[in-house]
Design a protein around this motif. Structure first.
Motif, mmCIF file in Angstrom:
data_model
loop_
_atom_site.group_PDB
_atom_site.id
_atom_site.type_symbol
_atom_site.label_atom_id
_atom_site.label_comp_id
_atom_site.label_asym_id
_atom_site.label_seq_id
_atom_site.Cartn_x
_atom_site.Cartn_y
_atom_site.Cartn_z
ATOM 1 N N LEU A 1 10.431 53.871 56.773
ATOM 2 C CA LEU A 1 11.716 54.537 56.585
ATOM 3 C C LEU A 1 12.238 54.222 55.190
ATOM 4 O O LEU A 1 12.298 53.055 54.791
ATOM 5 C CB LEU A 1 12.740 54.059 57.621
ATOM 6 C CG LEU A 1 12.707 54.644 59.033
ATOM 7 C CD1 LEU A 1 11.363 54.405 59.705
ATOM 8 C CD2 LEU A 1 13.828 54.035 59.878
ATOM 9 N N MET A 2 12.600 55.264 54.441
ATOM 10 C CA MET A 2 13.156 55.097 53.102
ATOM 11 C C MET A 2 14.547 55.735 53.036
ATOM 12 O O MET A 2 14.709 56.888 53.443
ATOM 13 C CB MET A 2 12.252 55.753 52.050
ATOM 14 C CG MET A 2 11.003 54.954 51.722
ATOM 15 S SD MET A 2 9.737 55.001 52.999
ATOM 16 C CE MET A 2 8.997 56.590 52.703
ATOM 17 N N GLY A 3 15.514 54.991 52.540
ATOM 18 C CA GLY A 3 16.863 55.516 52.411
ATOM 19 C C GLY A 3 17.545 55.685 53.754
ATOM 20 O O GLY A 3 17.474 56.744 54.371
ATOM 21 N N PHE A 4 18.208 54.657 54.217
ATOM 22 C CA PHE A 4 18.809 54.668 55.551
ATOM 23 C C PHE A 4 20.049 53.782 55.542
ATOM 24 O O PHE A 4 20.282 53.026 54.598
ATOM 25 C CB PHE A 4 17.810 54.130 56.583
ATOM 26 C CG PHE A 4 17.213 52.803 56.194
ATOM 27 C CD1 PHE A 4 17.843 51.609 56.508
ATOM 28 C CD2 PHE A 4 16.040 52.755 55.451
ATOM 29 C CE1 PHE A 4 17.317 50.395 56.108
ATOM 30 C CE2 PHE A 4 15.500 51.538 55.035
ATOM 31 C CZ PHE A 4 16.150 50.350 55.360
ATOM 32 N N ASN A 5 20.835 53.885 56.608
ATOM 33 C CA ASN A 5 21.999 53.036 56.774
ATOM 34 C C ASN A 5 21.577 51.783 57.532
ATOM 35 O O ASN A 5 21.150 51.869 58.684
ATOM 36 C CB ASN A 5 23.098 53.794 57.539
ATOM 37 C CG ASN A 5 24.366 52.960 57.711
ATOM 38 O OD1 ASN A 5 24.397 52.016 58.500
ATOM 39 N ND2 ASN A 5 25.397 53.316 56.969
ATOM 40 N N GLN A 6 21.680 50.640 56.882
ATOM 41 C CA GLN A 6 21.201 49.382 57.462
ATOM 42 C C GLN A 6 21.865 49.072 58.796
ATOM 43 O O GLN A 6 21.206 48.705 59.771
ATOM 44 C CB GLN A 6 21.456 48.231 56.479
ATOM 45 C CG GLN A 6 20.932 46.882 56.937
ATOM 46 C CD GLN A 6 19.420 46.774 56.877
ATOM 47 O OE1 GLN A 6 18.804 47.328 55.980
ATOM 48 N NE2 GLN A 6 18.831 46.062 57.824
ATOM 49 N N ASN B 1 11.123 45.258 53.985
ATOM 50 C CA ASN B 1 10.595 45.172 52.619
ATOM 51 C C ASN B 1 11.679 45.017 51.562
ATOM 52 O O ASN B 1 11.590 44.185 50.677
ATOM 53 C CB ASN B 1 9.721 46.381 52.323
ATOM 54 C CG ASN B 1 8.398 46.330 53.070
ATOM 55 O OD1 ASN B 1 7.858 45.248 53.287
ATOM 56 N ND2 ASN B 1 7.885 47.478 53.467
ATOM 57 N N ASN B 2 12.696 45.858 51.623
ATOM 58 C CA ASN B 2 13.887 45.716 50.791
ATOM 59 C C ASN B 2 14.985 46.570 51.408
ATOM 60 O O ASN B 2 14.790 47.151 52.479
ATOM 61 C CB ASN B 2 13.612 46.063 49.309
ATOM 62 C CG ASN B 2 13.145 47.497 49.098
ATOM 63 O OD1 ASN B 2 13.536 48.412 49.833
ATOM 64 N ND2 ASN B 2 12.321 47.706 48.097
ATOM 65 N N SER B 3 16.128 46.650 50.736
ATOM 66 C CA SER B 3 17.279 47.343 51.325
ATOM 67 C C SER B 3 17.056 48.839 51.504
ATOM 68 O O SER B 3 17.782 49.491 52.251
ATOM 69 C CB SER B 3 18.521 47.113 50.457
ATOM 70 O OG SER B 3 18.316 47.632 49.154
ATOM 71 N N ALA B 4 16.051 49.383 50.830
ATOM 72 C CA ALA B 4 15.808 50.826 50.902
ATOM 73 C C ALA B 4 14.517 51.194 51.622
ATOM 74 O O ALA B 4 14.220 52.377 51.795
ATOM 75 C CB ALA B 4 15.776 51.421 49.491
ATOM 76 N N GLN B 5 13.735 50.190 52.050
ATOM 77 C CA GLN B 5 12.465 50.512 52.702
ATOM 78 C C GLN B 5 12.127 49.499 53.791
ATOM 79 O O GLN B 5 12.077 48.292 53.539
ATOM 80 C CB GLN B 5 11.317 50.545 51.689
ATOM 81 C CG GLN B 5 10.009 51.020 52.303
ATOM 82 C CD GLN B 5 8.792 50.718 51.450
ATOM 83 O OE1 GLN B 5 7.938 49.908 51.802
ATOM 84 N NE2 GLN B 5 8.725 51.365 50.296
ATOM 85 N N VAL B 6 11.896 50.013 54.991
ATOM 86 C CA VAL B 6 11.458 49.177 56.105
ATOM 87 C C VAL B 6 10.342 49.905 56.846
ATOM 88 O O VAL B 6 10.102 51.096 56.638
ATOM 89 C CB VAL B 6 12.609 48.861 57.100
ATOM 90 C CG1 VAL B 6 13.729 48.101 56.424
ATOM 91 C CG2 VAL B 6 13.126 50.144 57.753
ATOM 92 N N VAL B 7 9.668 49.169 57.722
ATOM 93 C CA VAL B 7 8.662 49.760 58.597
ATOM 94 C C VAL B 7 9.008 49.371 60.024
ATOM 95 O O VAL B 7 9.280 48.201 60.302
ATOM 96 C CB VAL B 7 7.239 49.276 58.244
ATOM 97 C CG1 VAL B 7 6.222 49.818 59.252
ATOM 98 C CG2 VAL B 7 6.861 49.716 56.829
ATOM 99 N N ILE B 8 9.013 50.363 60.923
ATOM 100 C CA ILE B 8 9.242 50.088 62.336
ATOM 101 C C ILE B 8 7.918 50.177 63.075
ATOM 102 O O ILE B 8 6.974 50.832 62.617
ATOM 103 C CB ILE B 8 10.273 51.044 62.955
ATOM 104 C CG1 ILE B 8 9.827 52.511 62.790
ATOM 105 C CG2 ILE B 8 11.649 50.818 62.337
ATOM 106 C CD1 ILE B 8 10.699 53.510 63.533
ATOM 107 N N SER B 9 7.830 49.504 64.229
ATOM 108 C CA SER B 9 6.572 49.416 64.962
ATOM 109 C C SER B 9 6.853 49.359 66.452
ATOM 110 O O SER B 9 7.779 48.677 66.896
ATOM 111 C CB SER B 9 5.804 48.162 64.510
ATOM 112 O OG SER B 9 4.575 48.034 65.183
ATOM 113 N N GLY B 10 6.053 50.085 67.239
ATOM 114 C CA GLY B 10 6.242 50.055 68.683
ATOM 115 C C GLY B 10 5.435 51.114 69.393
ATOM 116 O O GLY B 10 4.440 51.615 68.867
ATOM 117 N N THR B 11 5.869 51.486 70.588
ATOM 118 C CA THR B 11 5.181 52.559 71.312
ATOM 119 C C THR B 11 5.472 53.878 70.609
ATOM 120 O O THR B 11 6.553 54.045 70.003
ATOM 121 C CB THR B 11 5.670 52.643 72.768
ATOM 122 O OG1 THR B 11 7.049 53.032 72.778
ATOM 123 C CG2 THR B 11 5.504 51.298 73.491
ATOM 124 N N PRO B 12 4.557 54.851 70.673
ATOM 125 C CA PRO B 12 4.806 56.149 70.034
ATOM 126 C C PRO B 12 6.106 56.795 70.507
ATOM 127 O O PRO B 12 6.830 57.398 69.707
ATOM 128 C CB PRO B 12 3.589 56.972 70.444
ATOM 129 C CG PRO B 12 2.510 55.963 70.680
ATOM 130 C CD PRO B 12 3.205 54.775 71.256
#
Length: 293
Positions: free
Chosen positions: A129-134, A153-164
């Protein structure tokens, strides 16, 4: 002397042709022969194969470990030394090797087993996810079972993980500038890796760790340590917990680090660090010719 950290990228940084300029070095040839015997296949051949094959977890992780380790060895040969080390996911194993927690062969055997176990886990999904409301993201993660924050990763980029299903639900709730589903077989750095993690912990328990020669910041707990027991405990938690890279970047700055050298293909980590710590000097070493520049 400039206080320097060495950081090592993980899966996703691999590139066709990486490490090719290292294969003629006598010191690298010895390590490559050891690697080929441990793995049962040629690292350099895979690094020169098609992108699809190199991007398979089974091959990606050992190849990155070997190439990054060889680059780090050359840094030592040229009299460079880190004051602190850290690695992103798979990269943490290179950091541990560089810090003297275990030798090259031990690290590669661990990485080989890790890759095999992770490759066998199916049915999960990851998305960047890039560019989101924390605040919104944190709230929706709490309210959506089956999905967690895998990489901060930083305030503008994260990765989510789980079931589809859970990942799809979350993507439908959170507004982002861009969201990209990752081409991975499983939900890495999530509770869905529990069975693989338990099996891997048994392997880790059989390996003796040595106190680190330089402090290491782990993915699980971004506080520098040299204690072998603590390092192993943190590593045991890595597969099922998120990579706290934003906090790692802040911790490096807090520790007085002035310069960060990313050792490995690409510029992923320096790009992530730049957004969090704008005053740090960032350098990339992905080839022999970049050492010493």
């Amino acid at each position: 002397m400039t206080k320097t950290a060495w950081v090592f990228p993980g899966q996703g940084s691999q590139k066709i042709g990486m490490g090719i300029d290292l294969q003629d070095l006598p010191s690298a040839q010895t390590k490559l022969e050891q690697a080929n015997q441990i793995l049962g296949w040629s690292v350099m051949e895979i690094c020169q194969s098609e992108q699809e094959k190199l991007s398979q977890t089974l091959y990606t992780q050992p190849c990155l470990y070997v190439v990054e380790s060889l680059l780090a060895n050359e840094m030592f040969t040229h009299s460079f030394q880190p004051d602190l080390v850290a690695g992103h996911s798979l990269g943490e194993y290179v950091a541990l090797y560089v810090a003297g927690v275990f030798d090259f062969e031990t690290g590669l055997k661990l990485v080989k087993k890790r890759a095999e176990l992770m490759n066998n886990v199916t049915g999960g999904q990851m998305a960047a996810l890039m560019g989101f409301n924390q605040k919104q993201l944190e709230e929706e993660l709490q309210q959506t079972p089956g999905v967690v924050l895998a990489n901060d990763n930083n305030s503008a980029q994260v990765v989510i993980s789980g079931t589809p299903e859970a990942v799809e639900i979350l993507l439908g709730k959170v507004k982002t500038k861009r969201a990209v589903k990752l081409n991975v077989s499983g939900a890495f750095h999530s509770p869905l890796m529990e069975s693989a993690s338990r099996e891997f912990q048994q392997v880790l328990e059989s390996v003796e760790f040595t106190n680190a020669k330089v402090p290491i910041i782990s993915n699980f707990e971004p506080t520098p340590t040299t204690d072998a027991g603590i390092i192993k405990q943190h590593l045991e938690q890595q597969m099922t917990n998120g990579v706290r890279w934003r906090e790692t970047s802040l911790e490096m700055e807090k520790e007085g680090i002035e310069k960060v050298i990313e050792i490995g293909p690409g510029k992923v980590l320096t790009g992530l660090i730049k957004r969090t710590c704008q005053d740090l000097k960032l350098v990339n070493v992905s080839s022999l010719e970049q050492i010493g520049k």
